[in-house]
Design a protein around this motif. Structure first.
Motif, PDB file in Angstrom:
ATOM      1  N   CYS A 360      -8.212  -7.016  19.823  1.00  0.00           N
ATOM      2  CA  CYS A 360      -7.216  -5.959  19.576  1.00  0.00           C
ATOM      3  C   CYS A 360      -5.933  -6.520  18.959  1.00  0.00           C
ATOM      4  O   CYS A 360      -5.468  -6.056  17.923  1.00  0.00           O
ATOM      5  CB  CYS A 360      -6.867  -5.240  20.874  1.00  0.00           C
ATOM      6  N   ALA A 361      -5.347  -7.513  19.642  1.00  0.00           N
ATOM      7  CA  ALA A 361      -4.073  -8.065  19.182  1.00  0.00           C
ATOM      8  C   ALA A 361      -4.208  -8.694  17.802  1.00  0.00           C
ATOM      9  O   ALA A 361      -3.328  -8.554  16.948  1.00  0.00           O
ATOM     10  CB  ALA A 361      -3.564  -9.096  20.181  1.00  0.00           C
ATOM     11  N   LEU A 362      -5.311  -9.375  17.562  1.00  0.00           N
ATOM     12  CA  LEU A 362      -5.527 -10.035  16.275  1.00  0.00           C
ATOM     13  C   LEU A 362      -5.627  -9.011  15.152  1.00  0.00           C
ATOM     14  O   LEU A 362      -5.030  -9.171  14.085  1.00  0.00           O
ATOM     15  CB  LEU A 362      -6.801 -10.887  16.336  1.00  0.00           C
ATOM     16  N   VAL A 363      -6.382  -7.948  15.393  1.00  0.00           N
ATOM     17  CA  VAL A 363      -6.606  -6.929  14.361  1.00  0.00           C
ATOM     18  C   VAL A 363      -5.312  -6.193  14.015  1.00  0.00           C
ATOM     19  O   VAL A 363      -5.062  -5.856  12.858  1.00  0.00           O
ATOM     20  CB  VAL A 363      -7.701  -5.933  14.812  1.00  0.00           C
ATOM     21  N   ILE A 364      -4.457  -5.954  15.021  1.00  0.00           N
ATOM     22  CA  ILE A 364      -3.227  -5.196  14.787  1.00  0.00           C
ATOM     23  C   ILE A 364      -2.097  -6.085  14.293  1.00  0.00           C
ATOM     24  O   ILE A 364      -1.099  -5.594  13.759  1.00  0.00           O
ATOM     25  CB  ILE A 364      -2.794  -4.463  16.093  1.00  0.00           C
ATOM     26  N   SER A 666      -1.094 -16.547  15.094  1.00  0.00           N
ATOM     27  CA  SER A 666      -1.138 -17.750  15.942  1.00  0.00           C
ATOM     28  C   SER A 666      -1.098 -17.385  17.419  1.00  0.00           C
ATOM     29  O   SER A 666      -1.860 -17.924  18.234  1.00  0.00           O
ATOM     30  CB  SER A 666       0.035 -18.677  15.610  1.00  0.00           C
ATOM     31  N   PHE A 667      -0.217 -16.439  17.767  1.00  0.00           N
ATOM     32  CA  PHE A 667      -0.078 -16.070  19.177  1.00  0.00           C
ATOM     33  C   PHE A 667      -1.317 -15.352  19.695  1.00  0.00           C
ATOM     34  O   PHE A 667      -1.805 -15.651  20.793  1.00  0.00           O
ATOM     35  CB  PHE A 667       1.155 -15.187  19.372  1.00  0.00           C
ATOM     36  N   SER A 668      -1.840 -14.408  18.899  1.00  0.00           N
ATOM     37  CA  SER A 668      -2.991 -13.632  19.367  1.00  0.00           C
ATOM     38  C   SER A 668      -4.224 -14.514  19.556  1.00  0.00           C
ATOM     39  O   SER A 668      -5.026 -14.290  20.469  1.00  0.00           O
ATOM     40  CB  SER A 668      -3.300 -12.480  18.396  1.00  0.00           C
ATOM     41  N   LEU A 669      -4.371 -15.538  18.714  1.00  0.00           N
ATOM     42  CA  LEU A 669      -5.485 -16.473  18.888  1.00  0.00           C
ATOM     43  C   LEU A 669      -5.191 -17.480  20.003  1.00  0.00           C
ATOM     44  O   LEU A 669      -6.069 -17.829  20.793  1.00  0.00           O
ATOM     45  CB  LEU A 669      -5.760 -17.221  17.575  1.00  0.00           C
TER      46      LEU A 669
END
Length: 714
Positions: A360-364, A666-669
């Motif tokens: 979710c976070a990565l996609v957004i 970077s943060f989402s990963l």
């Protein structure tokens, strides 16, 4: 698809990019539809073929999507506060219901214990209420072997209930619903700049038609209608002033903070504010063709263009999700098979991996930053025509400028007029003005203005065989004598002997003063020297200094002027390089070589005669986009007002966007990698996994929305 029937609809209710993709696929499968394209950033869908709103909403029922035609205006609620309250309850009914049953389940857990039927039913009810749309799509995707975030969550929740983890299953569902709501909110917040643009133009106007005044909806206003605009009112349509004069606040279109004086024959735009005078405006465009409509359309189209980082995320997610499923499967089976560990414990860990792997976070992370930045730029009078140009502008280290109309005001004036020998100054000026009146060269207007000020009558002078000599000047025949106006190179060819040395010195002196020297004469000799100067913009030196302060290493001025004039202006402004005496194709070739040298280079011009150079540059930036359709069409970025000070703001916004995109990815990963490391000691739980995902989503969206705060004067 160009020959097919096309319809564009606005969509309300998208919770994530994945859901937008699912909706697109469903619409493509509708009877009568040949193709469909969803623009998630602008919350729109373009449908090719035949369908209707009811069919589209049926296709979007899994997400409770609301659809309406693109140009249909939304009726405002009579009681806004009441409507907002009802809207909040309706929008969040599933979350509220799920939360209430979860709370009841936790209470029953304390009172009755974990295996009590009431406790299990409470948690099961919480999951069904909060996750019915999740499960509906998840099951469908599972049957089709389509693995996205909803498929991962569905498998994880089903697995949790099988192994008896009702509490954590219910928590996971609730937190996922909250996460989707956060995504929906963040994208709505990011789109607010465009929505504010949509709302600035009135929905109706006072029209004078057939001698009568009437209030007419903008959709029903005709071209050639006369619109009456009173002081303090906004203009509803584009047009030309036919009566009155006033100062118009054009900030909504151009970002200019200072009102612009408008009088008869001046163009005015829908959405701008009439500050003081009474105006009558002849309507020149339909509502869908106004400048504000065109800007909104271009900005929304820009949001559909994927930036390089977004394309990377999409490609990464394509392989990332199946990889996470594989890792989760291995986590669940390898420890029990190889080490005899507890199946329940490691199946639970495998399910937690599925949850933490939800992208979710990565996609957004990228869309929210791109949409916010492009929307903010549009609100401040800068049109960025795609995420790719937003990112490229942030990586620029060199910028080339056209001189005339960009670094200078583009309104040249005659500063010197010196005749040579026994010449009647008025008669010569008449011939010169008659010649120049047939020329399209920017300097011609200065000579014509000089003649008009001297009250010389030249408009009826018969000039035969007029022609333009590219890069050198013009010529024409008057009373059996051919007159030439141009540079030294022209007269080196025309005269039997070369240009006299004393004239060389005169020309060089003028050029050192930053003026352009034009020679006037016949094949027998030179009769006059005219010096024309184009005033430097007040903001040019400040803009160049700010660009250097932002880390732009090289700024270069490209001009067709002679070297002396160009160097004088270049020194005054402070550019690092000056390239002069360039033909249009020379500018193009220079941009190509400059790009090879620096990798990425922007070209700033007026969008008309600089079109080839703009197209060849990494980022083409046009000045005064509100005044010319060509600028909007040819440039990658358009400064809507005739204000060069928007350029440093654009570079700064682009760099901030680039930084935030990198931070978000970077943060989402990173947060997922950190959570996955908790698997090794067996510390990862379902609620930690979903909390990490929700937390990451919340932080990357909040980080992206910070771009709304970037202002020109920061």
């Amino acid at each position: 698809m160009a020959d097919q029937e096309k319809a564009v609809y606005r969509v309300e209710g998208f919770s994530c990019a994945g859901c937008a993709g699912t909706f697109e696929k469903k619409v493509k499968n509708l009877s009568g539809v040949t193709d469909a394209e969803v623009n998630f950033g602008a919350a729109k869908i373009t449908v090719y073929g035949e369908t209707n709103v009811a069919e589209l909403e049926k296709a979007g029922s899994f997400e409770k999507l609301k659809v309406r035609p693109e140009h249909e205006r939304v009726k405002k609620a009579s009681n806004v506060q009441e409507q907002n309250h009802l809207s909040f309850i309706q929008k969040h009914a599933t979350i509220i219901g799920s939360l209430l049953f979860l709370a009841f389940g936790l209470l029953s857990l304390v009172v009755n214990g974990e295996d009590n039927l009431v406790t299990i039913l409470a948690f099961a009810s919480s999951m069904v209420i909060g996750g019915h749309s999740l499960f509906k799509v998840g099951f469908m995707n599972l049957m089709r072997l389509q693995f996205d975030m909803r498929t991962l969550m569905t498998v994880a929740v089903i697995g949790a209930t099988i192994i008896g983890e009702w509490t954590e299953g219910a928590i996971v569902v609730l937190l996922f619903a909250i996460s989707e709501e956060l995504e929906r909110f963040s994208m709505d917040r990011a789109r607010q700049s465009i929505r504010s643009l949509m709302d600035i133009a009135p929905s109706e106007a006072l029209i004078k038609r057939n001698g009568q005044e009437m209030t007419v909806a903008v959709e029903d206003i005709r071209i050639e209608d006369v619109m009456i605009v009173k002081p303090g009112q906004k203009l509803a349509m584009d047009g030309v002033v036919v009566g009155g004069n006033s100062s118009i606040n054009q900030a909504a279109i151009t970002g200019e903070s200072i009102p612009v004086e408008k009088q008869v024959n001046d163009h005015v735009y829908a959405g701008t504010l009439n500050e003081e005078g009474f105006l009558e405006v002849r309507v020149t465009k339909h509502v869908e063709d106004t400048m504000i409509s065109k800007v909104i359309q271009l900005v929304e189209d820009a949001q559909a263009e994927k930036a390089p980082s977004q394309a990377f995320v999409d490609r990464f997610a394509k392989y990332y999700t199946p990889a996470i499923i594989g890792v989760a499967f291995l986590v669940a089976i390898l420890p029990p098979l190889l080490a005899g560990a507890s199946w329940d414990t490691w199946i639970y860990q495998g399910l937690a991996v599925l949850v933490v792997g939800c992208p979710c976070a990565l996609v957004i992370s990228t869309p929210v930053a791109i949409v916010t930045a492009i929307g903010n730029a549009a609100k401040n009078g800068v049109l960025v025509k795609g995420g790719v140009y937003l990112e490229e502008a942030g990586r620029l280290r060199a910028i080339a400028f056209d001189k005339t109309g960009t670094l200078t005001k583009g309104v040249p004036v005659v500063t010197d007029f010196t005749t040579i020998g026994q010449v009647n100054e008025e008669e010569l000026l008449t011939v010169i003005a008659a010649l120049e009146s047939r020329s399209q060269h920017p300097l011609a207007s200065a000579v014509i203005k000089k003649a008009e000020q001297a009250k010389v009558s030249f408009k009826n002078v018969e000039m035969k065989n007029f022609s333009s000599i590219t890069g050198k000047g013009i010529k024409g025949e008057f009373e059996d004598t051919i007159y030439y106006i141009g540079n030294k190179n022209l007269f080196d060819e025309v005269l039997a002997t070369s240009v006299p040395s004393e004239l060389h010195a005169k020309v060089e002196t003028l050029q050192q003063q930053g003026k352009t020297a034009l020679l006037v004469g016949t094949s027998k000799g030179i009769k006059a020297v005219i010096a024309v100067a184009d005033e430097v913009r007040d903001s040019s030196k400040e803009v160049i200094e700010r660009l250097h302060g932002l880390g732009i290493k090289e700024t270069i001025m490209l001009t067709g002027d002679n070297h002396g004039t160009a160097q004088a202006i270049g020194n005054q402004i402070g550019v690092t390089h000056v390239q002069s005496e360039l033909m249009p194709e020379d500018k193009l070739n220079y941009i190509k070589s400059f790009t090879r040298k620096h990798g990425r280079v922007a070209m700033v011009g007026d969008g008309v005669n600089d079109a080839p150079a703009l197209a060849a540059s990494t980022v083409g930036i046009a000045m005064g986009g509100a005044g010319t359709d060509t600028a909007l069409e040819t440039a990658d970025v358009a400064l809507m007002g005739d204000d060069l000070r928007k350029l440093p703001y654009t570079i700064k916004l682009s760099r901030r966007a680039l930084t935030i995109i990198k931070q978000n990815i970077s943060f989402s990963l990173g947060i997922k990698l950190l959570a996955l490391l908790l698997v090794l000691p067996g510390w990862l739980t379902l609620w930690i996994a979903i909390l990490a995902d929700v937390g990451a989503t919340l932080l990357v969206t909040a980080n992206g929305i910070r771009l709304l705060r970037v202002k020109e004067d920061d």
